[in-house]
Design a protein around this motif. Sequence first.
Motif, PDB file in Angstrom:
ATOM      1  N   GLY A 153       6.227   2.978  -5.538  1.00  0.00           N
ATOM      2  CA  GLY A 153       5.078   3.457  -4.756  1.00  0.00           C
ATOM      3  C   GLY A 153       4.551   4.683  -5.470  1.00  0.00           C
ATOM      4  N   LYS A 154       4.093   5.649  -4.709  1.00  0.00           N
ATOM      5  CA  LYS A 154       3.688   6.955  -5.220  1.00  0.00           C
ATOM      6  C   LYS A 154       3.034   6.915  -6.616  1.00  0.00           C
ATOM      7  CE  LYS A 154       7.033   9.577  -2.398  1.00  0.00           C
ATOM      8  NZ  LYS A 154       6.224  10.055  -1.304  1.00  0.00           N
ATOM      9  N   ALA A 155       3.809   7.250  -7.680  1.00  0.00           N
ATOM     10  CA  ALA A 155       3.211   7.501  -9.002  1.00  0.00           C
ATOM     11  C   ALA A 155       2.663   6.251  -9.687  1.00  0.00           C
ATOM     12  CB  ALA A 155       4.245   8.149  -9.914  1.00  0.00           C
ATOM     13  N   ASN A 199       0.793  -1.236   0.000  1.00  0.00           N
ATOM     14  CA  ASN A 199       0.000   0.000   0.000  1.00  0.00           C
ATOM     15  C   ASN A 199       0.819   1.276   0.000  1.00  0.00           C
ATOM     16  OD1 ASN A 199      -2.747  -1.309   0.789  1.00  0.00           O
ATOM     17  ND2 ASN A 199      -1.244  -2.130   2.204  1.00  0.00           N
ATOM     18  N   SER A 200       2.122   1.155   0.132  1.00  0.00           N
ATOM     19  CA  SER A 200       2.929   2.370   0.281  1.00  0.00           C
ATOM     20  C   SER A 200       4.386   2.065  -0.024  1.00  0.00           C
ATOM     21  CB  SER A 200       2.830   2.891   1.721  1.00  0.00           C
ATOM     22  OG  SER A 200       3.480   1.971   2.594  1.00  0.00           O
ATOM     23  N   GLY A 201       5.156   3.137  -0.125  1.00  0.00           N
ATOM     24  CA  GLY A 201       6.582   2.987  -0.364  1.00  0.00           C
ATOM     25  C   GLY A 201       7.293   2.318   0.799  1.00  0.00           C
ATOM     26  N   ALA A 202       6.928   2.727   2.009  1.00  0.00           N
ATOM     27  CA  ALA A 202       7.573   2.122   3.182  1.00  0.00           C
ATOM     28  C   ALA A 202       7.314   0.624   3.202  1.00  0.00           C
ATOM     29  CB  ALA A 202       7.040   2.777   4.459  1.00  0.00           C
ATOM     30  N   GLU A 203       6.096   0.251   2.880  1.00  0.00           N
ATOM     31  CA  GLU A 203       5.755  -1.170   2.911  1.00  0.00           C
ATOM     32  C   GLU A 203       6.501  -1.944   1.809  1.00  0.00           C
ATOM     33  OE1 GLU A 203       1.926  -3.966   3.156  1.00  0.00           O
ATOM     34  OE2 GLU A 203       1.449  -1.844   2.905  1.00  0.00           O
ATOM     35  N   ALA A 204       6.725  -1.287   0.682  1.00  0.00           N
ATOM     36  CA  ALA A 204       7.510  -1.926  -0.388  1.00  0.00           C
ATOM     37  C   ALA A 204       8.932  -2.174   0.111  1.00  0.00           C
ATOM     38  CB  ALA A 204       7.529  -1.040  -1.634  1.00  0.00           C
ATOM     39  N   ASN A 205       9.481  -1.204   0.856  1.00  0.00           N
ATOM     40  CA  ASN A 205      10.835  -1.383   1.402  1.00  0.00           C
ATOM     41  C   ASN A 205      10.866  -2.441   2.493  1.00  0.00           C
ATOM     42  OD1 ASN A 205      12.689   0.328  -0.030  1.00  0.00           O
ATOM     43  ND2 ASN A 205      11.505   2.057   0.723  1.00  0.00           N
ATOM     44  N   GLU A 206       9.828  -2.489   3.313  1.00  0.00           N
ATOM     45  CA  GLU A 206       9.765  -3.528   4.363  1.00  0.00           C
ATOM     46  C   GLU A 206       9.808  -4.917   3.721  1.00  0.00           C
ATOM     47  OE1 GLU A 206       9.933  -3.143   7.577  1.00  0.00           O
ATOM     48  OE2 GLU A 206       9.651  -0.984   7.683  1.00  0.00           O
ATOM     49  N   ALA A 232      17.003  -1.061  -5.622  1.00  0.00           N
ATOM     50  CA  ALA A 232      16.761   0.309  -6.078  1.00  0.00           C
ATOM     51  C   ALA A 232      15.417   0.775  -5.517  1.00  0.00           C
ATOM     52  CB  ALA A 232      16.741   0.360  -7.599  1.00  0.00           C
ATOM     53  N   ASP A 233      15.474   1.765  -4.638  1.00  0.00           N
ATOM     54  CA  ASP A 233      14.229   2.333  -4.107  1.00  0.00           C
ATOM     55  C   ASP A 233      13.800   3.452  -5.061  1.00  0.00           C
ATOM     56  OD1 ASP A 233      12.235   3.744  -2.890  1.00  0.00           O
ATOM     57  OD2 ASP A 233      13.174   3.814  -0.920  1.00  0.00           O
ATOM     58  N   GLU A 234      12.805   3.126  -5.885  1.00  0.00           N
ATOM     59  CA  GLU A 234      12.308   4.086  -6.883  1.00  0.00           C
ATOM     60  C   GLU A 234      10.932   4.604  -6.499  1.00  0.00           C
ATOM     61  OE1 GLU A 234      12.877   3.716 -10.872  1.00  0.00           O
ATOM     62  OE2 GLU A 234      14.743   2.584 -10.741  1.00  0.00           O
ATOM     63  N   VAL A 235      10.657   4.596  -5.210  1.00  0.00           N
ATOM     64  CA  VAL A 235       9.331   5.044  -4.766  1.00  0.00           C
ATOM     65  C   VAL A 235       9.082   6.483  -5.226  1.00  0.00           C
ATOM     66  CG1 VAL A 235       7.961   5.588  -2.720  1.00  0.00           C
ATOM     67  CG2 VAL A 235       9.204   3.413  -2.859  1.00  0.00           C
ATOM     68  N   GLN A 236      10.129   7.309  -5.143  1.00  0.00           N
ATOM     69  CA  GLN A 236       9.954   8.700  -5.593  1.00  0.00           C
ATOM     70  C   GLN A 236      10.421   8.907  -7.031  1.00  0.00           C
ATOM     71  OE1 GLN A 236      10.463  13.271  -4.076  1.00  0.00           O
ATOM     72  NE2 GLN A 236      10.486  11.626  -2.652  1.00  0.00           N
ATOM     73  N   ALA A 237      11.493   8.233  -7.424  1.00  0.00           N
ATOM     74  CA  ALA A 237      12.100   8.527  -8.735  1.00  0.00           C
ATOM     75  C   ALA A 237      11.477   7.711  -9.870  1.00  0.00           C
ATOM     76  CB  ALA A 237      13.606   8.274  -8.678  1.00  0.00           C
ATOM     77  N   ALA A 287      19.419   9.381   2.227  1.00  0.00           N
ATOM     78  CA  ALA A 287      18.373   8.502   1.682  1.00  0.00           C
ATOM     79  C   ALA A 287      17.089   8.591   2.501  1.00  0.00           C
ATOM     80  CB  ALA A 287      18.865   7.060   1.697  1.00  0.00           C
ATOM     81  N   PHE A 288      15.990   8.459   1.814  1.00  0.00           N
ATOM     82  CA  PHE A 288      14.697   8.347   2.504  1.00  0.00           C
ATOM     83  C   PHE A 288      14.018   7.090   1.999  1.00  0.00           C
ATOM     84  CE2 PHE A 288      10.257   8.934   3.387  1.00  0.00           C
ATOM     85  CZ  PHE A 288      10.263   9.507   4.646  1.00  0.00           C
ATOM     86  N   HIS A 289      13.750   6.168   2.926  1.00  0.00           N
ATOM     87  CA  HIS A 289      13.127   4.906   2.527  1.00  0.00           C
ATOM     88  C   HIS A 289      11.796   4.675   3.229  1.00  0.00           C
ATOM     89  CE1 HIS A 289      16.624   3.761   0.189  1.00  0.00           C
ATOM     90  NE2 HIS A 289      17.397   4.022   1.222  1.00  0.00           N
ATOM     91  N   GLY A 290      11.342   5.632   4.033  1.00  0.00           N
ATOM     92  CA  GLY A 290      10.055   5.481   4.700  1.00  0.00           C
ATOM     93  C   GLY A 290      10.197   5.594   6.207  1.00  0.00           C
ATOM     94  N   MET A 326      19.500   1.712  -2.355  1.00  0.00           N
ATOM     95  CA  MET A 326      19.893   3.000  -2.934  1.00  0.00           C
ATOM     96  C   MET A 326      18.733   3.617  -3.722  1.00  0.00           C
ATOM     97  SD  MET A 326      22.733   3.887  -5.851  1.00  0.00           S
ATOM     98  CE  MET A 326      24.146   3.144  -5.076  1.00  0.00           C
ATOM     99  N   GLU A 327      18.533   4.910  -3.546  1.00  0.00           N
ATOM    100  CA  GLU A 327      17.635   5.643  -4.444  1.00  0.00           C
ATOM    101  C   GLU A 327      18.471   6.062  -5.660  1.00  0.00           C
ATOM    102  OE1 GLU A 327      15.027   8.783  -2.352  1.00  0.00           O
ATOM    103  OE2 GLU A 327      16.609   8.296  -0.941  1.00  0.00           O
ATOM    104  N   PRO A 328      18.082   5.676  -6.865  1.00  0.00           N
ATOM    105  CA  PRO A 328      18.874   6.078  -8.045  1.00  0.00           C
ATOM    106  C   PRO A 328      18.989   7.601  -8.156  1.00  0.00           C
ATOM    107  CG  PRO A 328      17.281   4.393  -8.633  1.00  0.00           C
ATOM    108  CD  PRO A 328      16.967   4.804  -7.218  1.00  0.00           C
TER     109      PRO A 328
HETATM  110  C1  PLP Z   1      12.390   7.078  -2.030  1.00  0.00           C
HETATM  111  C2  PLP Z   1      11.262   6.853  -1.076  1.00  0.00           C
HETATM  112  N1  PLP Z   1      11.107   5.653  -0.512  1.00  0.00           N
HETATM  113  C3  PLP Z   1      10.092   5.394   0.341  1.00  0.00           C
HETATM  114  C4  PLP Z   1       9.199   6.373   0.681  1.00  0.00           C
HETATM  115  C5  PLP Z   1       8.068   6.059   1.612  1.00  0.00           C
HETATM  116  O1  PLP Z   1       6.879   6.023   0.916  1.00  0.00           O
HETATM  117  P1  PLP Z   1       5.485   6.114   1.689  1.00  0.00           P
HETATM  118  O2  PLP Z   1       5.381   7.494   2.240  1.00  0.00           O
HETATM  119  O3  PLP Z   1       4.473   5.816   0.629  1.00  0.00           O
HETATM  120  O4  PLP Z   1       5.530   5.088   2.751  1.00  0.00           O
HETATM  121  C6  PLP Z   1       9.310   7.646   0.120  1.00  0.00           C
HETATM  122  C7  PLP Z   1       8.370   8.728   0.460  1.00  0.00           C
HETATM  123  O5  PLP Z   1       8.591   9.872   0.260  1.00  0.00           O
HETATM  124  C8  PLP Z   1      10.370   7.893  -0.792  1.00  0.00           C
HETATM  125  O6  PLP Z   1      10.540   9.098  -1.350  1.00  0.00           O
END
Ligand code: PLP
Length: 436
Positions: free
Chosen positions: A279-281, A113-120, A250-255, A141-144, A217-219
């Motif tokens: 996630g996100k888009a 349901n979310s980026g954080a959950e994808a990383n978990e 590769a954490d592409e939740v934002q990119a 880095a921001f992973h949630g 890593m976020e690309p």
């Molecule tokens: C690169 C990246 N990973 C993970 C997350 C976490 O996503 P979410 O807020 O949907 O849990 C974010 C949110 O900004 C993000 O930018």
Amino acid sequence: MITPVPGPLTQPIVDRDVRYLATGTKGSPVAVKWGRGVRFEDVDGNLYLDFTNGMVAGTGHCHPKVVKAIQEQAEKFLFFNGPDFYYEIQGLIAEQLCQLAPGAHDKKVFLSNSGAEANEAAIKLTRSGTNRKQFIAFLGAFHGRTMGALSLTGSKVVQRESFFPMLPGVTHLPFAYCYRCAYGMKEETCGMWCAHILEDLYFQRLIPAEEVAAVFMEPQQGEGGYVVPPKAFVQAIQAICRKYGILFVADEVQAGFGKTGRLFAIEHFDVVPDIINLGKAIASGLPLGATIFRSELDFPKQGRHSNTYGGNPIAVAAALATIEAIKEEKMLENARERGASFKEGLQRLQGEFEPIGDVRGLGLMLAIELVLDRESKIPAKEMRDKVIDLCCERGLLLLPCGTSAIRFTPAIVVTREEIDLGLEILRGAIRDAMKT
Ligand SMILES: Cc1ncc(COP(=O)(O)O)c(C=O)c1O
């Protein structure tokens, strides 16, 4: 703009929010009434350009194809017990993501349901798939914000303070943020020390390489400042991963999903990751996360990992329509072309205004970093905040990132005229912020 910001109808909405919602990350006092593309109207009747929403509603506010797909799915069923039974579109979106993601290897997808959950999910997959317990992540880095993902996050202390202890076994390295190299080196002569330090020092003195499950890593770093690492850095890290049997995530939740001008941001670096998190888009604004992983990492037993809402039918219908719209309307091309002219516009502003120390980003995921002067590079955080406030008062919604950067992430349907208008508002705001 017909009222000050916040207008009289916005203020009570803000007040109720402050009173009843948990303290979060809110910024400019803007309350939306409706949105289309990169434009929206607030409840006071002010019309804005939204250069923030592209990281989530990548196809723009209420893309007609996405809205239609949601409506049609809502008529059929809103929820069916996806974790326990079947419906066709869950498999269809997973199939499409596997086919679209880089690499010819067999892949599978965990939907969430979310980026954080994808990383978990990636944390669990890499631990169970390697039988190793340690992780490498990067400063900035921001992973949630869930505890596992937060342990990998190294963007701002405020996000971590008062929540320790974190997941044990996470080591953060400085990122390849060449504008502010943590080692004081120059890209032309550094030999990518910030990558090789992992093997040459960390694996010799601190962490046994064979205990590391994955590098996350976020690309292109998002929250941390829209920092784009050199291609050689990403490739060097991946080579080290390969050498020691470490997985590259590769954490592409934002990119991801088009903003950089490629569907997957990692494609810019000619690197095939073992896992890609989205996630996100991916669903144009509906909650959906996806962890695309090498099939051999799959959980070996039923019940090891699951959730209730991941891949819910409405979000999945939106994601399928998003992929279709991106293809049919050539949005990746638009992100590349509009992104290039937007970046040129920002570079022109850099020529005009001393405080713009750096202009960076891929496609339509762009940023400027404001500094007190270009020699000292002291972050001009107050001026950055002032510029964002002035833009908001003049009808351009923006978000900060990093310490003193402003991110520009309009939906990838943005037009040339909208970018020109945005640049004009930004220009006036920087000029006026410099006077105060
Ligand atoms: C690169 C990246 N990973 C993970 C997350 C976490 O996503 P979410 O807020 O949907 O849990 C974010 C949110 O900004 C993000 O930018």
